[in-house]
Design an enzyme around this catalytic site. Structure first.
Site, PDB file in Angstrom:
ATOM      1  N   SER A 129      32.904  41.203  31.853  1.00  0.00           N
ATOM      2  CA  SER A 129      33.283  39.792  31.937  1.00  0.00           C
ATOM      3  C   SER A 129      32.107  38.912  31.529  1.00  0.00           C
ATOM      4  CB  SER A 129      33.789  39.491  33.359  1.00  0.00           C
ATOM      5  OG  SER A 129      34.427  38.235  33.410  1.00  0.00           O
ATOM      6  N   HIS A 164      38.771  40.164  29.089  1.00  0.00           N
ATOM      7  CA  HIS A 164      40.090  39.996  29.722  1.00  0.00           C
ATOM      8  C   HIS A 164      41.155  39.575  28.705  1.00  0.00           C
ATOM      9  CE1 HIS A 164      37.660  40.248  33.294  1.00  0.00           C
ATOM     10  NE2 HIS A 164      37.097  39.066  33.078  1.00  0.00           N
TER      11      HIS A 164
END
Length: 246
Positions: A129, A164
């Protein structure tokens, strides 16, 4: 003649904080030749969240490695010791959270320069992330609330990164729009479950812990849009299971 170490970076779409199987964590450690790699977790993006640190230690103390944690919100090391510590690591694993805050804190402490130096000396840099975003020149982020672009990453990986890509609403369309209108340069979109290894700036391995997850190369299409290319990923399996036929 001195041997020039490979400069290696891994973008992760999972790991100890999201997955129970540990496949991506094992893959990270497999990239290191040392019998007991030194692995430093950097949880700056989460504000050094204690629970996140505990997750890391629980996962990596159970593996054949020497784990440690660099916390900057309660820093103990002076500049010289900080440099010695980071340059001694085989792996630096950066956790998720807020990419913009992560970069600001690193720059305040000089960690950005030290990580570049470690990278040049052969330390494997990786993260999930925000910990994937930070290495690129630019990234697709929700650091400021709504999804937007951030253009002041460390730049050890050229182009942009979007984490993501498959799991958060709006990620795919927003990233493609940013690439299409040149708010972000062409780059890499990472679905959850994927690991992508770059060696000396070139993609050298792509893996996934789930059959459907993929890594994408996203570029402008020359017609005011963006195109994505799915890249084949090698399926990771637990050590006791046979590798599926290709």
């Amino acid at each position: 003649m001195a041997v020039i170490p490979e400069r290696r970076l891994a973008l992760l779409g999972g790991g100890f904080s999201t997955d129970d199987d540990g496949l991506l964590d094992d893959w990270v450690l497999d990239q290191v030749r040392a019998p007991r790699p030194k692995v430093c977790f950097v949880p700056t993006a989460s504000g050094d969240a204690p629970a996140y640190v505990e997750q890391f230690l629980a996962a990596y103390q159970a593996r054949s490695c020497d784990p440690s944690v660099l916390q900057l919100f309660r820093r103990d090391l002076d500049d010289d010791d900080l440099r010695t510590f980071l340059l001694s690591q085989d792996v630096v694993y950066v956790g998720g959270g807020n990419t913009a805050n992560l970069l600001a804190v690193w720059r305040a402490h000089g960690v950005d320069r030290l990580l570049r130096e470690a990278f040049e000396h052969g330390t494997l840099l990786c993260g999930i992330s925000a910990g994937a975003n930070c290495w690129a020149e630019s990234s697709h982020t929700d650091s400021f609330g709504p999804l937007t672009h951030l253009s002041d990453g460390l730049g050890v990986l050229s182009g942009s990164v979007c984490p993501h890509y498959d799991s958060e609403p709006g990620r795919r369309s927003s990233y493609q729009t940013a690439v299409a209108n040149h708010a972000l340069p062409a780059g890499w979109a990472v679905e959850d479950g994927v690991g992508a290894l770059f060696t000396d700036g070139q993609l050298t391995d792509t893996v996934t812990r789930t059959p459907q997850a993929q890594l994408y190369r996203v570029e402008p299409d020359g017609d005011n849009g963006a195109k994505e290319q799915a890249l084949p990923c090698r399926l990771l399996v637990p050590a006791h299971q046979p590798t599926p036929p290709a």
